[in-house]
Design an enzyme around this catalytic site. Sequence first.
Site: not given
Length: 820
Positions: A506-507, A509, A511, A513-514, A622
């Site tokens: 899904l995305g 960053g 932190f 991956s999702v 954040d």
Amino acid sequence: MEAKSNKSFSFLILISISILSHLSSATDTLYLGQSLSGNQTLVSQAGTFELGFFSPGNSINYYIGIWYKNIPTRDIIWVANRETPISNPSTSELKISELDGHLVLLNQSKLPVWSSNSTLSNTTGTRVAVLLDTGNLVLRNVSNSSTSTWQSFDHPTDTWMPGGWLGVNKVTGEFNSMTSWKTPEDPAPGPYTERMDPDGSNQYVFLYNNLEVYWSSGVWNGQYFGAVPGTREKTALMLSFVDGEVWKYATYTVTVPSVIARFVIDSSGQGKTWLWLNSSQQWQQIYTMPVAHCDVPSFCGAFAVCDERSSSSCSCYTGFQPASPHEWDSGEWVSGCVRRTRLQCSSNNTNGGDHEKDGFLEMQNVKLPSNPESINVSSAEECKSACVNNCSCTAYTYDTTCSIWQGDLRSLQQLYGGDTIVGGTLYLRLAASDLPSSSSSHKWVLAVVLSIVALLGLIFFVILGTIWLLRRMRKRGGSIMSGEGSLLHFTYTDLQHITKNFSEKLGGGGFGSVFKGTMPDSTTIAVKKLEGLRQGEKQFRAEVSTMGSIQHINLLRLRGFCCEGINRLLVYDYMSGGSLDNYLSPNSKVLDWSTRYRIILGIARGIAYLHEKCRECIIHCDIKPGNILLDAESCAKVADFGMAKLLGREFSRVLTTMRGTVGYLAPEWISGLPITPKVDVYSFGMMLFEIVSGQRNSSNSKSETFFPIWAAQRVTEGEIICLLDDRLKGDADMEELMRVCRTACWCIQEQELDRPSMGQVVLVLEGVLEVNTPPIPKTFQRLMQDDQQVPHFYNPLPITEHKEQSGNSEASVVSSQNDP
């Protein structure tokens, strides 16, 4: 002579009629010779406040009090005879005494039950009592109306009104304080008091039974009290402190005439600031001190345990039941609990035989009650015997030293792994019949066990079959077990199966991956694989448990987690609307203004909850469009909260590697100053410009300069409409647009003290508080003078360069999260 007598009699009749008509027309003044009885009242000149007899709730008692006249709920701000109620207001009366000029309340037997005991001079003259539009009842001499000989503001009950004061006479030591009601239906003085600190320092404290301090405001530093919410910011309420020759006191005023405010120390022991919302016709609570219920001594009453994570907050110990079920059902727990069964202990028996009748329930990981009695013994068994042989002893604990408690137990609190308070094990004395493991129950259990043994042979093959079935299920994806609290504990194999081996991304960053996944019940979830996490398993589980306990409609819900070896994963609800990032480009779907405003208000409420409503303040650190997710109905959910504490020092590294994130960082990150909740306020302000314009701040489509600089100039010049997304073609509520743009500019002020709190931002967006035109942030002013287009804290920097500029910013994040 007869004619003269008739004239005098007629004059007296006219005077009497005048007095009666004066009262019936709801005057604000009580004159000498007049009285209030029954339903008669005084009403302040502007019709704001009313004084008269009232009966709280279902009480049969009556009191003289003052309340808001034009507010539907009768909210009492002052009570005269709180300790001496009357039973019949029709035959009782409030009047000015003809003997000494005091304001007195006479009961049905015409005996005084309350008096103002005002300090009157020896000068003669008519005295009057006047109810002012501030809610203050004053007693004056008609010949000198500018001076009050007594006023209710000098004797507050449980409410501190604007213009009122709390302080101490430095000569006599007399304190002007306020005390809670005993219960919501009993105005008698309760156990909770607010006053200046008895040690003489310039701070205010909350006291339990005038002995135990459980909250303090922080010492006045010349501008504000450090621990009082909102005193650092510019709000509708302005607090000031006066240190004179005789008196030192605090007072506050309302700077916005349309705002109705009051501060109450209620019967639960919490101090609460309330604002009246005309739009919803209800009171809005904006500040609470202390925030956590369980920080208030005896919040749950006697023999009850306080649990911040429980929906009901209070529960009775095992073997106890509510003393007043009606109050407990309505959420009022101050009455506490009582034993179900009397103890069998007898003071005539000293050989320990009572130990067979009464026993002890072990209560683990609890904050122990205050004021124990220390016993000089050398072992846990001797400590237990000391309590057994003392029939007044209700509980004991032993941890290198022996402590016992006698009488009622209060202020017991259930603790959890993430709590900073050190807990202990308490042994509570109960009657044998109330013990979960009493000797009689042992016999019953034994009988049941013997009966069950006969059935074991019949179900043996069923058990073998179940084991075989479970093994097959584990091979097909593992089993999902209940984890910490309400969270689900997933195995790594579970999540591999649910996400089809992490195939649909899904995305991603800093932190991690999702990935998208589907639960066995067809529920769609989002699974975040954390990267570079060095935290131990015990600490990780504690932090995740804390994150899972936080529930709010505008916060992304954490459903579960995985903690196996180096694998650390978090499982969230899936948001079909995607992130706010998806709507910040010229070719993206256009959100109408009402949807944008609803998203903005939702984000603000979510962040405010993290800052002000959680047991410990949570700083997000954040805030950006990528961390704002939308559900199918475009309801905003703040994601990734708690990451700063979960990742610890790694969090600072994440921020430096995420170039887009740097555009939302407050100046404190670069200067190395300690991180406070105001960094989230700054990020929120920067993001507001993007939501309003429908584009990223760095896109420069409306100006050649850095967009927030250009936008701040337009806000200060009142040219709000030009900031709006061109695709909306001006279709927006101008009042809402003005609020959002001004709020954004206030949020990005260089100095954190100039920024509002998120709680105040919510009140502004809801229309409760007014917002003035903000100045251009000083950072932007310097950049405009130097003709620079992009601020230094916006421009993405390499990791090494950013760390060098930020100084101790890593340590600041960890420190602020551990000790907000």
